[in-house]
Design a protein around this motif. Structure first.
Motif, mmCIF file in Angstrom:
data_model
loop_
_atom_site.group_PDB
_atom_site.id
_atom_site.type_symbol
_atom_site.label_atom_id
_atom_site.label_comp_id
_atom_site.label_asym_id
_atom_site.label_seq_id
_atom_site.Cartn_x
_atom_site.Cartn_y
_atom_site.Cartn_z
ATOM 1 N N TRP A 292 0.828 -1.206 0.000
ATOM 2 C CA TRP A 292 0.000 0.000 0.000
ATOM 3 C C TRP A 292 0.866 1.260 0.000
ATOM 4 O O TRP A 292 0.612 2.210 -0.746
ATOM 5 C CB TRP A 292 -0.918 -0.031 1.205
ATOM 6 C CG TRP A 292 -1.843 1.141 1.396
ATOM 7 C CD1 TRP A 292 -2.201 1.686 2.583
ATOM 8 C CD2 TRP A 292 -2.539 1.908 0.402
ATOM 9 N NE1 TRP A 292 -3.059 2.738 2.407
ATOM 10 C CE2 TRP A 292 -3.288 2.898 1.065
ATOM 11 C CE3 TRP A 292 -2.584 1.868 -0.982
ATOM 12 C CZ2 TRP A 292 -4.067 3.836 0.406
ATOM 13 C CZ3 TRP A 292 -3.368 2.792 -1.653
ATOM 14 C CH2 TRP A 292 -4.103 3.760 -0.969
ATOM 15 N N THR A 293 1.927 1.277 0.808
ATOM 16 C CA THR A 293 2.791 2.456 0.863
ATOM 17 C C THR A 293 3.530 2.657 -0.462
ATOM 18 O O THR A 293 3.640 3.794 -0.967
ATOM 19 C CB THR A 293 3.806 2.308 2.008
ATOM 20 O OG1 THR A 293 3.097 2.074 3.242
ATOM 21 C CG2 THR A 293 4.638 3.565 2.158
ATOM 22 N N THR A 294 4.016 1.566 -1.047
ATOM 23 C CA THR A 294 4.754 1.677 -2.312
ATOM 24 C C THR A 294 3.845 2.081 -3.462
ATOM 25 O O THR A 294 4.209 2.917 -4.308
ATOM 26 C CB THR A 294 5.452 0.356 -2.635
ATOM 27 O OG1 THR A 294 6.289 -0.021 -1.532
ATOM 28 C CG2 THR A 294 6.297 0.469 -3.897
ATOM 29 N N ALA B 128 1.086 3.811 -3.236
ATOM 30 C CA ALA B 128 0.740 5.229 -3.055
ATOM 31 C C ALA B 128 1.866 6.132 -3.538
ATOM 32 O O ALA B 128 1.621 7.223 -4.073
ATOM 33 C CB ALA B 128 0.432 5.503 -1.585
ATOM 34 N N TYR B 129 3.114 5.681 -3.375
ATOM 35 C CA TYR B 129 4.257 6.486 -3.805
ATOM 36 C C TYR B 129 4.442 6.435 -5.321
ATOM 37 O O TYR B 129 4.739 7.459 -5.966
ATOM 38 C CB TYR B 129 5.522 5.988 -3.110
ATOM 39 C CG TYR B 129 6.775 6.721 -3.523
ATOM 40 C CD1 TYR B 129 7.063 7.980 -3.010
ATOM 41 C CD2 TYR B 129 7.666 6.156 -4.440
ATOM 42 C CE1 TYR B 129 8.213 8.659 -3.384
ATOM 43 C CE2 TYR B 129 8.822 6.830 -4.822
ATOM 44 C CZ TYR B 129 9.091 8.077 -4.287
ATOM 45 O OH TYR B 129 10.227 8.752 -4.672
ATOM 46 N N ASN C 176 3.394 12.424 -4.493
ATOM 47 C CA ASN C 176 3.516 11.008 -4.193
ATOM 48 C C ASN C 176 4.091 10.779 -2.790
ATOM 49 O O ASN C 176 3.724 9.821 -2.106
ATOM 50 C CB ASN C 176 4.370 10.314 -5.245
ATOM 51 C CG ASN C 176 5.742 10.951 -5.402
ATOM 52 O OD1 ASN C 176 5.996 12.036 -4.882
ATOM 53 N ND2 ASN C 176 6.627 10.268 -6.112
ATOM 54 N N GLU C 177 4.981 11.663 -2.340
ATOM 55 C CA GLU C 177 5.519 11.524 -0.993
ATOM 56 C C GLU C 177 4.459 11.820 0.061
ATOM 57 O O GLU C 177 4.364 11.123 1.076
ATOM 58 C CB GLU C 177 6.717 12.458 -0.826
ATOM 59 C CG GLU C 177 7.899 12.103 -1.704
ATOM 60 C CD GLU C 177 9.038 13.087 -1.596
ATOM 61 O OE1 GLU C 177 10.106 12.827 -2.177
ATOM 62 O OE2 GLU C 177 8.870 14.132 -0.916
ATOM 63 N N THR D 82 1.249 11.442 -0.336
ATOM 64 C CA THR D 82 0.283 10.340 -0.365
ATOM 65 C C THR D 82 0.848 9.088 0.291
ATOM 66 O O THR D 82 0.096 8.305 0.893
ATOM 67 C CB THR D 82 -0.132 10.032 -1.809
ATOM 68 O OG1 THR D 82 -0.620 11.234 -2.416
ATOM 69 C CG2 THR D 82 -1.227 8.991 -1.858
ATOM 70 N N SER D 83 2.156 8.880 0.190
ATOM 71 C CA SER D 83 2.741 7.703 0.844
ATOM 72 C C SER D 83 2.637 7.812 2.367
ATOM 73 O O SER D 83 2.472 6.804 3.056
ATOM 74 C CB SER D 83 4.202 7.545 0.431
ATOM 75 O OG SER D 83 5.009 8.578 0.969
ATOM 76 N N GLY E 32 -0.827 6.892 3.080
ATOM 77 C CA GLY E 32 -0.966 5.449 2.924
ATOM 78 C C GLY E 32 -0.373 4.689 4.094
ATOM 79 O O GLY E 32 -0.938 3.672 4.541
ATOM 80 N N THR F 40 8.771 3.236 4.357
ATOM 81 C CA THR F 40 8.705 4.584 3.794
ATOM 82 C C THR F 40 10.096 5.127 3.486
ATOM 83 O O THR F 40 10.324 5.758 2.446
ATOM 84 C CB THR F 40 7.975 5.524 4.759
ATOM 85 O OG1 THR F 40 6.659 5.013 5.029
ATOM 86 C CG2 THR F 40 7.842 6.922 4.180
ATOM 87 N N ALA G 111 11.665 4.219 0.127
ATOM 88 C CA ALA G 111 11.212 4.922 -1.080
ATOM 89 C C ALA G 111 11.747 6.352 -1.131
ATOM 90 O O ALA G 111 12.178 6.821 -2.186
ATOM 91 C CB ALA G 111 9.686 4.923 -1.131
#
Length: 288
Positions: free
Chosen positions: A36-38, A40-41, A65-66, A68-69, A72, A132, A135
């Motif tokens: 999910w985190t990846t 979102a990024y 994207n950051e 949103t991560s 997420g 996180t 990424a």
């Protein structure tokens, strides 16, 4: 003191074993957080999103994207901790009730759940922070981990409350999922045009969202917003405590002494069988 420590240790061990048996939750922790985190990024555009961070008053322009991560990661942590605590509470409600009936101190059972919640939230928060950082690099990783930890505590306590109050598993799952989605979606300026609305200050993860955003894009500490999140945790913990008390209220020992029946009162008692036998023997003797 040793008695209390032993009872607390036993209750905590069984609570952690209950979490360990939830293999689906373990899979969610291992796979759902990074996926999910990846996603979102990677899926969101990296265009700059201009915003003003209420926690510090700074005007920020983070990559979309950051930002949103971070949302997420918060969503993943809150969903997983809420789900794990709800599942453990819902499936273990019968065991808690039987332990209370047997005289096991309810305070030790509650402290065991709080300890398990803290351990689960810490583990998931550290894992989500590490994912996180793979990424991109937040400016304050420790503050990000603290914000995720506080959000996990809040939703874990809500999961305990839902598990104690709701009667169907699907009801609790729906309540946790919808609360987390609505809570975080309204605060993300990428997804919601009303992220600056004052109403979002009353959402359950407002303090964690502000603190994690500051952790990602600012160097200013925001202890006040961590305190706001801990206040939400205290309210959710009170709800969980009331729900646990309600689910075990019938197990409380009665303090009213039962009034003994007076021994002199013999009304309504059947005649002794020996007396009836003696009367029958006397009748046979007279007949002879």
């Amino acid at each position: 003191m040793r008695f209390h420590l032993t009872r607390f240790a036993v209750a905590t061990r069984f609570t952690l074993l209950e979490h360990g048996r939830n293999r689906f939750a373990m899979i969610l922790v291992i796979l759902f957080v990074p996926v999910w985190t990846t996603l979102a990024y990677l899926a969101m555009p990296d265009t700059l999103a201009r915003m003003r961070l209420r926690a510090t008053g700074e005007a920020l322009a983070p990559h979309g994207n950051e930002l949103t991560s971070i949302s997420g990661a918060l969503n993943a942590v809150t969903l997983i901790t809420g789900f794990m605590m709800f599942a453990a509470t819902f499936s273990g409600s019968g065991s808690d009730r039987r332990l209370a009936m047997a005289g096991y101190p309810r305070a030790h059972l509650v402290l065991a759940k709080v300890t398990a919640l803290a351990l689960v939230s810490a583990a998931v928060a550290v894992y989500a922070t590490a994912v996180t950082c793979l990424a991109w690099t937040p400016r304050q990783p420790l503050l990000l981990a603290a914000a995720l930890f506080c959000a996990g505590l809040t939703y874990g306590a809500l999961g305990v409350g839902f598990g104690s109050l709701l009667r169907r598993e699907v009801e609790g799952m729906f309540a946790i999922v919808m609360t987390s989605i609505i809570d975080l979606a309204l605060q993300n300026p990428i997804m919601s045009s009303g992220a600056d609305n004052p109403v979002v200050r009353y959402l359950p993860s407002y303090g964690a969202m502000q603190a994690s955003t500051a952790a990602g894009f600012s160097t200013s500490p925001v202890p006040g917003h961590l305190a706001i999140q801990l206040t939400w945790f205290a309210g959710a913990a009170l709800l969980a405590l009331l729900g646990f008390r309600r689910s075990t209220r019938n197990c409380l020992p009665s303090t009213a002494p039962s009034s003994p029946r007076p021994e002199s009162s013999k009304a309504g008692l059947p005649a002794p069988r020996q007396a009836a036998t003696s009367s029958a023997a006397a009748s046979d003797t007279e007949a002879d």
